[in-house]
Design a protein around this motif. Sequence first.
Motif, mmCIF file in Angstrom:
data_model
loop_
_atom_site.group_PDB
_atom_site.id
_atom_site.type_symbol
_atom_site.label_atom_id
_atom_site.label_comp_id
_atom_site.label_asym_id
_atom_site.label_seq_id
_atom_site.Cartn_x
_atom_site.Cartn_y
_atom_site.Cartn_z
ATOM 1 N N UNK A 118 -15.744 -58.290 69.916
ATOM 2 C CA UNK A 118 -15.254 -59.682 69.932
ATOM 3 C C UNK A 118 -14.406 -59.956 71.173
ATOM 4 N N UNK A 119 -13.565 -58.997 71.542
ATOM 5 C CA UNK A 119 -12.604 -59.239 72.621
ATOM 6 C C UNK A 119 -12.970 -58.544 73.928
ATOM 7 N N UNK A 120 -14.215 -58.108 74.070
ATOM 8 C CA UNK A 120 -14.589 -57.296 75.241
ATOM 9 C C UNK A 120 -14.439 -58.052 76.558
ATOM 10 N N UNK A 121 -14.505 -59.390 76.526
ATOM 11 C CA UNK A 121 -14.377 -60.173 77.755
ATOM 12 C C UNK A 121 -12.977 -60.758 77.939
ATOM 13 N N UNK A 122 -12.065 -60.395 77.030
ATOM 14 C CA UNK A 122 -10.709 -60.965 77.078
ATOM 15 C C UNK A 122 -9.739 -59.876 77.509
ATOM 16 N N UNK A 123 -9.013 -60.110 78.559
ATOM 17 C CA UNK A 123 -8.114 -59.107 79.124
ATOM 18 C C UNK A 123 -6.901 -58.887 78.233
ATOM 19 N N UNK A 124 -6.549 -57.607 78.046
ATOM 20 C CA UNK A 124 -5.338 -57.188 77.324
ATOM 21 C C UNK A 124 -5.322 -57.580 75.847
ATOM 22 N N UNK B 222 -4.068 -61.417 69.007
ATOM 23 C CA UNK B 222 -4.599 -62.765 69.233
ATOM 24 C C UNK B 222 -3.475 -63.784 69.415
ATOM 25 N N UNK B 223 -3.684 -64.694 70.372
ATOM 26 C CA UNK B 223 -2.755 -65.814 70.539
ATOM 27 C C UNK B 223 -3.295 -67.033 69.799
ATOM 28 N N UNK B 224 -2.600 -68.158 69.918
ATOM 29 C CA UNK B 224 -2.982 -69.355 69.158
ATOM 30 C C UNK B 224 -4.384 -69.834 69.520
ATOM 31 N N UNK B 225 -4.745 -69.754 70.796
ATOM 32 C CA UNK B 225 -6.079 -70.200 71.225
ATOM 33 C C UNK B 225 -7.171 -69.340 70.596
ATOM 34 N N UNK B 226 -6.941 -68.007 70.573
ATOM 35 C CA UNK B 226 -7.931 -67.118 69.975
ATOM 36 C C UNK B 226 -7.979 -67.271 68.463
ATOM 37 N N UNK B 227 -6.819 -67.550 67.856
ATOM 38 C CA UNK B 227 -6.809 -67.790 66.404
ATOM 39 C C UNK B 227 -7.676 -68.988 66.050
ATOM 40 N N UNK B 228 -7.558 -70.051 66.856
ATOM 41 C CA UNK B 228 -8.347 -71.256 66.588
ATOM 42 C C UNK B 228 -9.844 -70.985 66.746
#
Length: 512
Positions: free
Chosen positions: A426-432, A439-445
């Motif tokens: 899920x997060x392979x393209x998202x750094x750190x 997860x931050x608010x944007x990823x939670x949404x």
Amino acid sequence: MLIKTFGAAVTGIDAITITIEVNVTRGIKFFLVGLPDNAVKESQQRIESVFKETGFKWPGKRIVVNMAPADTRKEGSAYDLPIAVGILAADEQIKSSRIGEYMMMGELSLDGSVHPIKGALPIAIKAKADGFKGFIVPRANAREAAVVKGLEVYGVDSFNEVVDFLTGNNPLHAEVVDTNAEFLREQARSDIDFADVKGQDTVKRALEVAAAGGHNVLMVGPPGAGKSMLAKRLPTILPPLSLDEALETTKIHSVAGKLGGHISLLTRRPFRSPHHSVSDVALVGGGSYPQPGEISLAHNGVLFLDELPEFKRSVLEVMRQPLEDRTISISRARFSVNYPASFMLVASMNPCPCGYYNHPEKKCVCSPGVVQKYLSRISGPLLDRIDIHIEVVPVPFDKLTNQQPTETSHAIRERVIKARAIQTERFKKIKNVYCNAQMNSRLLAKYATPDKNGQAILKNAMEKLDLSARAYDRILKVSRTIADLEGAQNIEAHHVAEAVQYRNLDRASWGG
């Protein structure tokens, strides 16, 4: 005559090559320059004694030792060995064309024996990177350094061994460690298991969810309920260390001098449990000569804080930044170092000073308001970084004496590994971001929006249980992890309902 030998200085968890230039000429006095500390300066007395005991002669000449780069501070007694070899070669008491091929480090005893050093692994990594043929190191550090492939590592016990090796009079055998074989052999070995735990099914489930999503956990319960026992078993259900994680974790413990002579590689996730009297420097790292703290020693593992309210407020507050950034920066006037601190926080506490608030059998004797005051020792911002609050109740006698086998750590770990694999994809393209807890608010949404029934349950829980605003995001994160454990694409009502149970301390009625 000018001779160069090579050592290294450790900064953070990495090493810098130090060139030790020794010039012996006509004259008198001994000069040691290049920003050495007192321990390095005292090497003259140790080396003089070693020469006397091993049959060599201290040069009655002018000796200048320069440690370059001169603007990097050199600390500790590990430079004794390269300085001593350099003095002998510069005075032409030994002749060898091999001195420049090897990095060497070691503290010398007065009789010529070689004592262990800190940071052998990062130094060995640097030696390989700089193209050295080998690394001469105290025997107690040889297995640790031999983890680095493509570098000849020689463990020695005495100064004479080093001299004989460099002059070709005594060939040494390089230390060999089969890193992959040792890594796989030791990885699954554990003395503790979740199968040892009787009862506490709700708490075990909460810890499984925490391990699957990388969530921090706070366990609240009376003395003797099993909080510490459960926390100690948490590393056994976390995903196994990868080889890269094992190397990074070993480097930190090497720099701190926490590796034993028989250990070459840490293969199990660390579990650190500092006493509540720990200072803030001991917890996060630092000091006059910065060293990793407990949060860095727990990197890629678990930091367990037992009796959380008993820790000093200042100690707990300094953890807030590392919990977010997963690294700690130690700054001084002339330099700064960074230590990794990606750990999972597990804390436990009594529900009140007497320990029996909400106990099913024993009565709490605390006066009104004391429970809330006790809880307020933990700041809101710190609680905000703990996703799961779970109440631990005493195990009844019939469950304690039940001989039926319970689920093993291996079985639980298999489910955790599958859930982590989903998050990695899920997060392979998202750094750190590597797990749901980050997860931050944007990823939670984007990834943690419940279905219609889930939204209704969450709304009802927020209103009826009077949950705080901080609980909202935490419930969504934990709900996403519970869904991942089931392999579910969407967050459904029962995922949200279970996540709501893990926010005990956010209820306005708690401690009321």
